[in-house]
Design a protein around this motif. Structure first.
Motif, PDB file in Angstrom:
ATOM      1  N   ILE A 169      10.514  -5.736  -2.590  1.00  0.00           N
ATOM      2  CA  ILE A 169      11.709  -4.891  -2.499  1.00  0.00           C
ATOM      3  C   ILE A 169      12.303  -4.685  -3.896  1.00  0.00           C
ATOM      4  N   GLY A 170      12.274  -5.744  -4.712  1.00  0.00           N
ATOM      5  CA  GLY A 170      12.726  -5.612  -6.094  1.00  0.00           C
ATOM      6  C   GLY A 170      11.893  -4.608  -6.871  1.00  0.00           C
ATOM      7  N   ASN A 171      10.574  -4.602  -6.629  1.00  0.00           N
ATOM      8  CA  ASN A 171       9.700  -3.639  -7.305  1.00  0.00           C
ATOM      9  C   ASN A 171       9.990  -2.205  -6.878  1.00  0.00           C
ATOM     10  N   ILE A 172      10.401  -2.018  -5.607  1.00  0.00           N
ATOM     11  CA  ILE A 172      10.796  -0.679  -5.157  1.00  0.00           C
ATOM     12  C   ILE A 172      12.038  -0.225  -5.927  1.00  0.00           C
ATOM     13  N   TYR A 173      13.036  -1.112  -6.044  1.00  0.00           N
ATOM     14  CA  TYR A 173      14.225  -0.776  -6.821  1.00  0.00           C
ATOM     15  C   TYR A 173      13.865  -0.508  -8.281  1.00  0.00           C
ATOM     16  N   LEU A 174      12.914  -1.288  -8.820  1.00  0.00           N
ATOM     17  CA  LEU A 174      12.498  -1.107 -10.206  1.00  0.00           C
ATOM     18  C   LEU A 174      11.857   0.259 -10.414  1.00  0.00           C
ATOM     19  N   SER A 175      11.003   0.676  -9.481  1.00  0.00           N
ATOM     20  CA  SER A 175      10.311   1.961  -9.624  1.00  0.00           C
ATOM     21  C   SER A 175      11.259   3.141  -9.490  1.00  0.00           C
ATOM     22  N   THR A 176      12.412   2.941  -8.821  1.00  0.00           N
ATOM     23  CA  THR A 176      13.395   4.011  -8.672  1.00  0.00           C
ATOM     24  C   THR A 176      14.562   3.855  -9.652  1.00  0.00           C
ATOM     25  N   GLU A 177      14.374   2.957 -10.662  1.00  0.00           N
ATOM     26  CA  GLU A 177      15.327   2.767 -11.758  1.00  0.00           C
ATOM     27  C   GLU A 177      16.688   2.258 -11.287  1.00  0.00           C
TER      28      GLU A 177
ATOM     29  N   ARG B  40      11.060  14.796 -24.550  1.00  0.00           N
ATOM     30  CA  ARG B  40      11.587  14.202 -23.305  1.00  0.00           C
ATOM     31  C   ARG B  40      11.334  15.127 -22.115  1.00  0.00           C
ATOM     32  N   LEU B  41      11.508  16.448 -22.344  1.00  0.00           N
ATOM     33  CA  LEU B  41      11.285  17.421 -21.265  1.00  0.00           C
ATOM     34  C   LEU B  41       9.831  17.391 -20.800  1.00  0.00           C
ATOM     35  N   ILE B  42       8.901  17.369 -21.758  1.00  0.00           N
ATOM     36  CA  ILE B  42       7.481  17.344 -21.408  1.00  0.00           C
ATOM     37  C   ILE B  42       7.142  16.053 -20.668  1.00  0.00           C
ATOM     38  N   ARG B  43       7.675  14.918 -21.149  1.00  0.00           N
ATOM     39  CA  ARG B  43       7.420  13.647 -20.474  1.00  0.00           C
ATOM     40  C   ARG B  43       7.907  13.676 -19.026  1.00  0.00           C
ATOM     41  N   MET B  44       9.094  14.247 -18.772  1.00  0.00           N
ATOM     42  CA  MET B  44       9.631  14.312 -17.416  1.00  0.00           C
ATOM     43  C   MET B  44       8.767  15.189 -16.526  1.00  0.00           C
ATOM     44  N   ILE B  45       8.261  16.296 -17.099  1.00  0.00           N
ATOM     45  CA  ILE B  45       7.379  17.171 -16.305  1.00  0.00           C
ATOM     46  C   ILE B  45       6.116  16.413 -15.923  1.00  0.00           C
ATOM     47  N   LEU B  46       5.541  15.684 -16.878  1.00  0.00           N
ATOM     48  CA  LEU B  46       4.322  14.926 -16.604  1.00  0.00           C
ATOM     49  C   LEU B  46       4.566  13.841 -15.553  1.00  0.00           C
ATOM     50  N   GLU B  47       5.727  13.155 -15.639  1.00  0.00           N
ATOM     51  CA  GLU B  47       6.016  12.065 -14.707  1.00  0.00           C
ATOM     52  C   GLU B  47       6.341  12.579 -13.310  1.00  0.00           C
ATOM     53  N   ASN B  48       7.139  13.652 -13.228  1.00  0.00           N
ATOM     54  CA  ASN B  48       7.639  14.103 -11.928  1.00  0.00           C
ATOM     55  C   ASN B  48       6.666  14.966 -11.167  1.00  0.00           C
ATOM     56  N   SER B  49       5.729  15.629 -11.874  1.00  0.00           N
ATOM     57  CA  SER B  49       4.861  16.598 -11.215  1.00  0.00           C
ATOM     58  C   SER B  49       3.921  15.946 -10.209  1.00  0.00           C
ATOM     59  N   GLU B  50       3.619  14.630 -10.381  1.00  0.00           N
ATOM     60  CA  GLU B  50       2.668  13.991  -9.480  1.00  0.00           C
ATOM     61  C   GLU B  50       3.353  13.345  -8.275  1.00  0.00           C
ATOM     62  N   ARG B  51       4.676  13.486  -8.151  1.00  0.00           N
ATOM     63  CA  ARG B  51       5.395  12.900  -7.021  1.00  0.00           C
ATOM     64  C   ARG B  51       5.776  13.970  -6.012  1.00  0.00           C
ATOM     65  N   ASP B  52       5.742  13.606  -4.738  1.00  0.00           N
ATOM     66  CA  ASP B  52       6.163  14.547  -3.702  1.00  0.00           C
ATOM     67  C   ASP B  52       7.686  14.720  -3.716  1.00  0.00           C
ATOM     68  N   PHE B  53       8.427  13.626  -3.885  1.00  0.00           N
ATOM     69  CA  PHE B  53       9.888  13.668  -3.926  1.00  0.00           C
ATOM     70  C   PHE B  53      10.381  12.771  -5.056  1.00  0.00           C
TER      71      PHE B  53
ATOM     72  N   ALA C  45       0.836  -1.210   0.000  1.00  0.00           N
ATOM     73  CA  ALA C  45       0.000   0.000   0.000  1.00  0.00           C
ATOM     74  C   ALA C  45       0.868   1.256   0.000  1.00  0.00           C
ATOM     75  N   TYR C  46       1.939   1.260   0.802  1.00  0.00           N
ATOM     76  CA  TYR C  46       2.838   2.418   0.827  1.00  0.00           C
ATOM     77  C   TYR C  46       3.539   2.586  -0.522  1.00  0.00           C
ATOM     78  N   ARG C  47       3.882   1.476  -1.169  1.00  0.00           N
ATOM     79  CA  ARG C  47       4.540   1.581  -2.486  1.00  0.00           C
ATOM     80  C   ARG C  47       3.601   2.206  -3.506  1.00  0.00           C
ATOM     81  N   ARG C  48       2.314   1.856  -3.428  1.00  0.00           N
ATOM     82  CA  ARG C  48       1.333   2.457  -4.337  1.00  0.00           C
ATOM     83  C   ARG C  48       1.148   3.948  -4.043  1.00  0.00           C
ATOM     84  N   LEU C  49       1.457   4.359  -2.809  1.00  0.00           N
ATOM     85  CA  LEU C  49       1.413   5.782  -2.455  1.00  0.00           C
ATOM     86  C   LEU C  49       2.713   6.499  -2.823  1.00  0.00           C
ATOM     87  N   ASP C  50       3.663   5.762  -3.460  1.00  0.00           N
ATOM     88  CA  ASP C  50       4.983   6.296  -3.827  1.00  0.00           C
ATOM     89  C   ASP C  50       5.810   6.653  -2.606  1.00  0.00           C
TER      90      ASP C  50
END
Length: 648
Positions: A169-177, A476-489, A132-137
């Motif tokens: 734990i692997g999925n957490i590493y995957l989501s953080t690249e 690429r710039l627009i994609r990064m804005i779209l991806e990052n804007s919904e994250r707190d950190f 649940a926390y992972r789904r909350l990022d």
């Protein structure tokens, strides 16, 4: 008790049969009364609750079986049964994307399970909270709960919880690249599943390894793992797993440029999703097929498939798929040279992105309101229990007085708690609104218009390579804005990549009139350090357009970063431009009423972040630089940003 009616559907030989399940639900609830043991009743209700959510009515607000199970568990006061019920409610809420409620129920399950000796249940609950926390990022909290689950599972020899914890734990590493760490975790989980011949677990881990390899651009190896995953899903006839495998293979072959194979697997995904009756996956498959045709430059087929997917997505109101379709159409029109229509599609995609962010805020606020009501209910129960206790000791006046005083203090504490909670909710709501406004201010039409003009200039002057390079970076710039804007950190590395692309585009527009220097303290791990997204860009934009652009050449933009007092990132943005005084004079001549919305919103976001920090942030400093002749020679901005650490 009243149960709202709903309809479910199934498919036999291509014919859909609709069944009113109200009577089925009521029958199962009535069946419970014939079971003698309370524990057996709870077990029956938990199984029925799982089927209800997975097979019948996924969007129903409440699960009637789990509500009755909770009432029964509270009646008998059995900690083990209460832990089982709250754990089921955690999974139930997580499956319908109400993650804050899932965490709340999971923690209640954890409290009850901690008083029992059931280590298997305890590790299961910890894993469910972690998901649940992972789904909350919130990857840090997710990591901590999965590690606790792993330690308990290893101690009691519960291989299933071990495999789940390591995979998560692997999925957490995957989501953080962090792909190498992700692959190591999935391989470890895979070995456990092999030892116990769990084909479903093998299918999941092979697919996850494939995704990690895809993240490393190793598409050929990724295909091998996706094929292994598909073989195990076919072995156990897991339809959802096969659908995921088809889509993974379609994407991988698309990246490899093997478009015929990509089309083949997306067609298989379309056929299977149609058999399952999942309209969302049908729409997604059409859009994926269309995008593959677009890459093949088969524009009529691409347009036909994408618009089919868009039509279905619009009919079911799936905003994420509508946005995906508009983004595909934006690339379609760009490829056809219709930049005006392409721009309109991009604008529609961004509008749906904003709408999704608003929906996310509304859903989170609704969940917080439910939690608030649950807290009020628990507080009321506590007060009723205290009143009953006071009646039992009525004969002792001194004791009554002492308990009355204690009850008053409890009421004051609870009242103060609700006041503080309400204030925090308002602060959080304002912070999210500012995030939206900040995103809109950065994605302003002026920047997009100028960028498209630059692309047009390259095309007009017969510079296709420069136009393609600029358009790729712009996308690429627009994609990064779209991806990052919904994250707190986000990781500092992502923010640095975004700034580098942004500065490169602005330098192209300024005819390479300045140089860019980036200095990062050697001790900083840019993957570990997490900062709020899009906080630095407004200051960089100010330095370029008010300091360096008017200078007309010979400019230097320098950005330096270093950790300051553990939880602060000190960022210095220095330019050798014309200085603030001269920039202000130019501004007064051109547009005296203009104010920088980006800078103002960034300052407000910093102030709001301050409310949740255990330390103080230094206010943003602006230093006017002067040369040996006491003349302006640039500006330096010094700001402090709060940081978190992903895995420290």
């Amino acid at each position: 008790m009243f149960v709202a009616g709903f309809i479910c559907s199934t498919s036999i030989a291509g014919t859909k049969i609709y069944v009113d399940t109200t009577a089925i639900v009521q029958h199962q609830l009535d069946t419970v009364t014939s079971i003698k043991s309370d524990t057996a009743k709870i077990g029956y209700l938990l199984n029925a609750g799982s089927v209800y959510r997975n097979e019948w009515h996924k969007r129903e607000q409440e699960n009637p079986f789990l509500i009755q199970a909770l009432e029964l568990a509270e009646k008998i006061g059995d900690s083990l049964q209460l832990a089982r019920v709250y754990n089921a409610m955690c999974v139930d809420q997580r499956n319908v994307a109400r993650y804050l409620l899932a965490v709340n129920y999971g923690k209640q399950a954890l409290d009850y399970a901690s008083t029992t000796k059931d280590s298997v249940l305890l590790s299961t609950i910890l894993n469910n909270i972690g998901v649940a926390y992972r789904r909350l990022d919130d990857n840090q909290q997710a990591f901590e709960y999965h590690m606790r689950a792993l330690h308990i599972a290893e101690a009691c020899g519960n291989w299933r919880s071990q495999a789940i914890a390591i995979n998560s734990i692997g999925n957490i590493y995957l989501s953080t690249e962090q792909y190498d760490k992700a692959i190591a975790s999935f391989q470890q989980s895979l070995e456990i599943e092999k030892q116990h011949h769990n084909n479903l677990g093998l299918a999941i881990n092979y697919a996850n390894i494939g995704l990690a390899l895809e993240g490393k651009n190793k598409y050929v190896q990724a295909v091998d793992y996706f094929l292994k995953s598909l073989s195990y899903n076919e072995l156990i006839n897991h339809r959802q797993g096969k659908l995921i495998s088809y889509n993974n293979l379609g994407q991988a072959y698309q990246k490899l440029g093997r478009y015929s194979l990509s089309l083949d697997y997306f067609q298989k995904a379309l056929q299977l999703s149609d058999q399952i009756g999942d309209v969302i996956d049908v729409a997604d498959s059409y859009i994926s097929l269309g995008y593959t045709y677009l890459l093949m430059k088969k524009y009529p087929e691409a347009y036909n498939q994408i618009t089919k997917g868009l039509s279905i997505a619009q009919s079911i109101g799936s905003k994420s798929l509508i946005m995906k379709a508009y983004k595909a159409l934006q690339e379609y029109y760009a490829a056809k040279g219709n930049f005006k229509q392409s721009m309109e599609m991009l604008e529609k995609a961004l509008n749906y992105k904003d709408s999704m962010l608003n929906d996310k805020i509304s859903n989170r606020m609704a969940e917080l309101e439910v939690l608030y009501q649950l807290d009020k209910k628990n507080a009321a129960i506590q007060l009723l229990q205290k009143e009953a206790y006071l009646k039992d000791v009525e004969s002792n006046r001194n004791l009554i007085l002492a308990l009355s005083l204690m009850g008053f203090i409890v009421v004051m504490v609870i009242g103060g708690y609700f006041v503080i909670r309400h204030r925090e909710l308002k602060i959080r709501q304002r912070a999210l609104q500012l995030e939206l406004q900040s995103l809109r201010s950065r994605m302003n039409p002026h920047f997009i218009f100028n960028s498209l003009n630059s692309i047009h200039k390259y095309i007009w002057t017969n510079q296709p390579e420069e136009a393609s390079d600029y358009l790729t970076k712009f996308a690429r710039l627009i994609r990064m804005i779209l991806e990052n804007s919904e994250r707190d950190f986000i990781p500092l590395s992502s923010e640095i990549e975004f700034l580098s692309i942004y500065i490169e585009l602005e330098n192209l527009r300024c005819n390479h009139s300045f140089e860019f220097v980036l200095q990062i303290e050697e001790s900083i791990d840019t993957e570990d350090v997490m900062i709020a997204p899009l906080m630095i860009q407004p200051f960089v934009e100010n330095a370029i357009w008010h300091g360096l652009a008017p200078k007309k050449g010979g400019g230097i933009l320098k950005i330096s970063m270093k950790l300051h007092e553990q939880q602060k990132l000190r960022v210095e943005i220095e330019d050798n431009g014309i200085g603030r005084q001269k920039a202000e004079e130019i501004k007064m001549q051109k547009n005296p009423k203009h104010k920088s919305m980006g800078l103002r919103l960034t300052e407000e976001r910093l102030k709001l972040l301050q409310h949740s920090l255990p330390f103080n942030l230094q206010q943003t400093q602006i230093v006017d630089l002067i040369d040996g002749n006491q003349k302006p020679c640039g500006t330096k901005i010094i700001l402090e940003l709060p940081v978190e650490f992903a895995y420290s």
